[in-house]
Design a protein around this motif. Structure first.
Motif, PDB file in Angstrom:
ATOM      1  N   ASN A   2      45.096  44.067  43.262  1.00  0.00           N
ATOM      2  CA  ASN A   2      44.903  42.574  43.365  1.00  0.00           C
ATOM      3  C   ASN A   2      43.977  42.284  42.147  1.00  0.00           C
ATOM      4  O   ASN A   2      44.263  41.166  41.367  1.00  0.00           O
ATOM      5  CB  ASN A   2      44.419  42.217  44.520  1.00  0.00           C
ATOM      6  CG  ASN A   2      45.458  42.024  45.645  1.00  0.00           C
ATOM      7  OD1 ASN A   2      46.391  41.825  45.331  1.00  0.00           O
ATOM      8  ND2 ASN A   2      44.853  41.993  46.872  1.00  0.00           N
ATOM      9  N   LYS A   3      43.048  43.112  41.801  1.00  0.00           N
ATOM     10  CA  LYS A   3      42.062  42.699  40.802  1.00  0.00           C
ATOM     11  C   LYS A   3      42.710  43.065  39.351  1.00  0.00           C
ATOM     12  O   LYS A   3      42.406  41.980  38.682  1.00  0.00           O
ATOM     13  CB  LYS A   3      40.787  43.667  40.933  1.00  0.00           C
ATOM     14  CG  LYS A   3      40.004  43.518  42.107  1.00  0.00           C
ATOM     15  CD  LYS A   3      38.609  44.277  41.849  1.00  0.00           C
ATOM     16  CE  LYS A   3      37.571  43.867  43.087  1.00  0.00           C
ATOM     17  NZ  LYS A   3      36.478  44.591  42.844  1.00  0.00           N
ATOM     18  N   ALA A   6      44.916  39.724  38.647  1.00  0.00           N
ATOM     19  CA  ALA A   6      44.082  38.591  38.763  1.00  0.00           C
ATOM     20  C   ALA A   6      43.372  38.887  37.198  1.00  0.00           C
ATOM     21  O   ALA A   6      43.435  37.628  36.588  1.00  0.00           O
ATOM     22  CB  ALA A   6      43.038  38.620  39.595  1.00  0.00           C
TER      23      ALA A   6
END
Length: 114
Positions: A2-3, A6
């Motif tokens: 997810n990082k 993002a």
């Protein structure tokens, strides 16, 4: 994960924003210059119109002042003529009165008989 997604999305937005900024920056000064030139032209036109209007008003005021002056002079002349005529009439009347007194004094007194 997810990082990572993002970070990639944030990087895309940052590069897209960074890439678009220089493209609009050079166009802006040209537009600003055009607007400034147009504003300057409008200001000159407005100033010229204002100057013309002020000159026209000044001419009108001068004509009105001259007309008023002419009327005042005419009135003063009329007043002077009237005063001269009055003085002349008074002088003529005084002469007539003096002549009548002289004639009355020279005439013999009427004789009254009873």
């Amino acid at each position: 994960m997810n990082k990572l997604i993002a970070t990639l999305i944030a990087g895309l937005f940052a590069t897209a924003a960074f890439a678009q900024t220089p493209a609009t920056a050079p166009a802006a000064p040209a537009a600003v210059k055009a607007e400034a030139k147009e504003a300057k032209t409008d200001a000159k036109a407005t100033a010229k119109e204002t100057k013309t209007a002020v000159k026209a008003e000044a001419k009108t005021a001068k004509v009105e002042a001259d007309a008023k002056k002419d009327v005042a002079v005419a009135k003063a002349d009329e007043k002077a003529e009237k005063a001269d005529a009055h003085a002349k009439a008074h002088k003529t009347k005084a002469k007539a009165h003096a002549k009548a007194e002289k004639a009355e004094a020279a005439a013999p007194a009427p004789v009254v008989t009873k």
